[in-house]
Scaffold this motif. Structure first.
Motif, PDB file in Angstrom:
ATOM      1  N   LEU A 286       7.393  -7.089 -14.525  1.00  0.00           N
ATOM      2  CA  LEU A 286       8.284  -7.215 -13.369  1.00  0.00           C
ATOM      3  C   LEU A 286       7.586  -7.969 -12.240  1.00  0.00           C
ATOM      4  CD1 LEU A 286      10.969  -6.601 -12.047  1.00  0.00           C
ATOM      5  CD2 LEU A 286      10.009  -4.428 -11.248  1.00  0.00           C
ATOM      6  N   LEU A 287       6.319  -7.701 -12.002  1.00  0.00           N
ATOM      7  CA  LEU A 287       5.579  -8.389 -10.944  1.00  0.00           C
ATOM      8  C   LEU A 287       5.531  -9.893 -11.218  1.00  0.00           C
ATOM      9  CD1 LEU A 287       3.842  -8.308  -8.392  1.00  0.00           C
ATOM     10  CD2 LEU A 287       1.856  -7.856  -9.855  1.00  0.00           C
ATOM     11  N   VAL A 288       5.247 -10.287 -12.460  1.00  0.00           N
ATOM     12  CA  VAL A 288       5.191 -11.705 -12.810  1.00  0.00           C
ATOM     13  C   VAL A 288       6.567 -12.356 -12.628  1.00  0.00           C
ATOM     14  CG1 VAL A 288       4.846 -13.331 -14.718  1.00  0.00           C
ATOM     15  CG2 VAL A 288       3.229 -11.457 -14.365  1.00  0.00           C
TER      16      VAL A 288
ATOM     17  N   LEU B 218       5.013  -0.509  -7.926  1.00  0.00           N
ATOM     18  CA  LEU B 218       4.299  -1.720  -7.481  1.00  0.00           C
ATOM     19  C   LEU B 218       4.041  -1.676  -5.979  1.00  0.00           C
ATOM     20  CD1 LEU B 218       6.184  -4.458  -9.541  1.00  0.00           C
ATOM     21  CD2 LEU B 218       3.835  -3.676  -9.885  1.00  0.00           C
ATOM     22  N   GLU B 219       5.003  -1.146  -5.236  1.00  0.00           N
ATOM     23  CA  GLU B 219       4.825  -1.036  -3.787  1.00  0.00           C
ATOM     24  C   GLU B 219       3.724  -0.039  -3.462  1.00  0.00           C
ATOM     25  OE1 GLU B 219       7.783  -0.848   0.058  1.00  0.00           O
ATOM     26  OE2 GLU B 219       8.282   0.372  -1.690  1.00  0.00           O
ATOM     27  N   GLU B 220       3.718   1.082  -4.165  1.00  0.00           N
ATOM     28  CA  GLU B 220       2.698   2.107  -3.937  1.00  0.00           C
ATOM     29  C   GLU B 220       1.299   1.572  -4.235  1.00  0.00           C
ATOM     30  OE1 GLU B 220       1.718   6.699  -5.373  1.00  0.00           O
ATOM     31  OE2 GLU B 220       3.142   5.471  -6.482  1.00  0.00           O
ATOM     32  N   ARG B 221       1.177   0.692  -5.230  1.00  0.00           N
ATOM     33  CA  ARG B 221      -0.123   0.145  -5.613  1.00  0.00           C
ATOM     34  C   ARG B 221      -0.506  -1.095  -4.799  1.00  0.00           C
ATOM     35  NH1 ARG B 221       2.010   2.909  -9.597  1.00  0.00           N
ATOM     36  NH2 ARG B 221       0.710   3.889 -11.198  1.00  0.00           N
ATOM     37  N   GLY B 222       0.342  -1.496  -3.880  1.00  0.00           N
ATOM     38  CA  GLY B 222      -0.003  -2.583  -2.978  1.00  0.00           C
ATOM     39  C   GLY B 222       0.220  -3.973  -3.528  1.00  0.00           C
ATOM     40  N   PHE B 223       1.009  -4.112  -4.620  1.00  0.00           N
ATOM     41  CA  PHE B 223       1.257  -5.437  -5.180  1.00  0.00           C
ATOM     42  C   PHE B 223       2.422  -6.139  -4.481  1.00  0.00           C
ATOM     43  CE2 PHE B 223      -1.217  -3.572  -8.591  1.00  0.00           C
ATOM     44  CZ  PHE B 223      -1.988  -4.638  -9.018  1.00  0.00           C
ATOM     45  N   ILE B 224       3.409  -5.373  -4.019  1.00  0.00           N
ATOM     46  CA  ILE B 224       4.548  -5.964  -3.337  1.00  0.00           C
ATOM     47  C   ILE B 224       4.890  -5.121  -2.118  1.00  0.00           C
ATOM     48  CG2 ILE B 224       5.529  -6.934  -5.456  1.00  0.00           C
ATOM     49  CD1 ILE B 224       7.589  -4.669  -5.409  1.00  0.00           C
ATOM     50  N   ARG B 225       5.744  -5.675  -1.262  1.00  0.00           N
ATOM     51  CA  ARG B 225       6.345  -4.866  -0.207  1.00  0.00           C
ATOM     52  C   ARG B 225       7.773  -5.335   0.004  1.00  0.00           C
ATOM     53  NH1 ARG B 225       4.156  -6.569   5.809  1.00  0.00           N
ATOM     54  NH2 ARG B 225       4.569  -8.815   5.676  1.00  0.00           N
ATOM     55  N   ARG B 226       8.597  -4.398   0.464  1.00  0.00           N
ATOM     56  CA  ARG B 226       9.986  -4.706   0.770  1.00  0.00           C
ATOM     57  C   ARG B 226      10.109  -4.988   2.257  1.00  0.00           C
ATOM     58  NH1 ARG B 226      12.739  -0.087  -2.996  1.00  0.00           N
ATOM     59  NH2 ARG B 226      10.875   1.048  -2.403  1.00  0.00           N
ATOM     60  N   LEU B 227      10.816  -6.059   2.578  1.00  0.00           N
ATOM     61  CA  LEU B 227      10.958  -6.482   3.964  1.00  0.00           C
ATOM     62  C   LEU B 227      12.188  -5.831   4.572  1.00  0.00           C
ATOM     63  CD1 LEU B 227      10.145 -10.250   3.419  1.00  0.00           C
ATOM     64  CD2 LEU B 227       8.575  -8.381   3.948  1.00  0.00           C
TER      65      LEU B 227
ATOM     66  N   LEU C 269       2.244  -9.363  -2.574  1.00  0.00           N
ATOM     67  CA  LEU C 269       1.024  -9.319  -1.774  1.00  0.00           C
ATOM     68  C   LEU C 269      -0.219  -9.680  -2.584  1.00  0.00           C
ATOM     69  CD1 LEU C 269       1.690  -6.023   0.227  1.00  0.00           C
ATOM     70  CD2 LEU C 269       2.134  -8.381   0.938  1.00  0.00           C
ATOM     71  N   LYS C 270      -0.225  -9.330  -3.856  1.00  0.00           N
ATOM     72  CA  LYS C 270      -1.363  -9.687  -4.717  1.00  0.00           C
ATOM     73  C   LYS C 270      -0.890  -9.746  -6.157  1.00  0.00           C
ATOM     74  CE  LYS C 270      -3.089  -4.941  -5.350  1.00  0.00           C
ATOM     75  NZ  LYS C 270      -4.273  -4.067  -5.250  1.00  0.00           N
ATOM     76  N   ARG C 271      -1.661 -10.452  -6.978  1.00  0.00           N
ATOM     77  CA  ARG C 271      -1.326 -10.599  -8.390  1.00  0.00           C
ATOM     78  C   ARG C 271      -2.275  -9.754  -9.225  1.00  0.00           C
ATOM     79  NH1 ARG C 271      -0.468 -16.676 -10.072  1.00  0.00           N
ATOM     80  NH2 ARG C 271       0.652 -15.638 -11.744  1.00  0.00           N
ATOM     81  N   PRO C 272      -1.933  -9.488 -10.492  1.00  0.00           N
ATOM     82  CA  PRO C 272      -2.790  -8.664 -11.342  1.00  0.00           C
ATOM     83  C   PRO C 272      -4.156  -9.313 -11.554  1.00  0.00           C
ATOM     84  CG  PRO C 272      -0.623  -8.985 -12.327  1.00  0.00           C
ATOM     85  CD  PRO C 272      -0.712  -9.930 -11.178  1.00  0.00           C
ATOM     86  N   ASP C 273      -5.142  -8.468 -11.850  1.00  0.00           N
ATOM     87  CA  ASP C 273      -6.465  -9.017 -12.147  1.00  0.00           C
ATOM     88  C   ASP C 273      -6.467  -9.639 -13.545  1.00  0.00           C
ATOM     89  OD1 ASP C 273      -6.739  -6.933 -14.031  1.00  0.00           O
ATOM     90  OD2 ASP C 273      -7.760  -5.655 -12.589  1.00  0.00           O
TER      91      ASP C 273
END
Length: 237
Positions: free
Chosen positions: A9-11, A48-57, A67-71
């Motif tokens: 989903l993040l990708v 994903l929001e809890e782990r800091g990868f995305i945020r809702r505006l 906010l960041k991509r996977p390692d």
């Protein structure tokens, strides 16, 4: 570490934002990940929001920011879903309307939560995953847990617990519950309801109202998915 679905989903979100400047809809995400219900997408976004990868505006429809991509370990382990376009080599976060909003410091002593549709306190209604707004609640008045989301109560089946039609229920996200918890339960992957949760042996689950005018609903365990536990009730006069 992300799960496979969280990674996919993040990708997909990142690729769609970079391609169009607009984050995908819940329906588009559901199709891309081959999920049957938008509630599954909601849980993935919350994770994903809890782990800091995305945020809702706030105050915008379809407004997600990566906010960041996977390692590298996660990129090597998982493949992106076939419905997602290839991500650009350079990471350039984009948001709705093509601009980054001004940074906003969290409110001290407050908990912020998206207001997501409505939940039935009575006859279940179709679950809605569209964010109406972002709300702030005093942390001292909220049961510990999180991440949180808020739902509008519809109906009077929980009136004897002081939960009224039109109240805003603050929900602590969880996919498990103990007997006696007041939960948001997704019934048959389509309908959400606010009820007291009870297990009846290993073969059935009871969703109990707090109003003698309504009957207790009995389901098989596989028919019920817990969406969260009640953390607080708020009312405007």
């Amino acid at each position: 570490m992300l799960t496979r679905k969280q990674y996919q989903l993040l990708v997909f979100i990142d690729a769609r934002i970079q391609e169009t400047g607009i984050s995908p809809s819940f329906d588009e995400m559901k199709v891309a990940l081959s999920l049957k219900s938008k509630s599954g997408i909601h849980r993935l976004i919350m994770a994903l929001e809890e782990r800091g990868f995305i945020r809702r505006l706030p105050h915008r429809a379809r407004a997600l920011e990566v906010l960041k991509r996977p390692d590298r370990m996660e990129r090597d382990k998982y493949a992106a879903p076939s419905a997602a376009p290839a991500a650009a080599p350079a990471f350039r976060p984009s948001v709705v309307e093509g601009r980054k909003p001004a940074e906003r410091a969290p409110l001290a002593g407050m908990i912020e939560a998206p207001l997501i549709g409505r939940v039935a306190a009575g006859v279940p209604i179709l679950a809605e995953s569209n964010i109406e707004a972002h709300l702030a609640f005093p942390a001292v008045m909220v049961r510990k847990g999180g991440p949180y989301y808020a739902l509008r109560v519809k109906g009077d089946s929980m009136i004897d617990m002081g939960i009224r039609d039109g109240d805003v229920a603050l929900i602590s996200s969880s996919d498990t519950a103990e007997t006696g918890d007041v939960v948001v339960a997704l019934v048959g992957e389509e309908e959400a309801t606010l009820k007291r949760f009870r297990r009846r042996g290993s073969g059935s689950i009871a969703l109990e109202p707090a109003n003698p005018a309504y009957e207790t609903q009995i389901y098989r365990p596989e028919q019920v998915a817990i969406q969260g536990k009640l953390a607080g009730i708020f009312r405007a006069y």
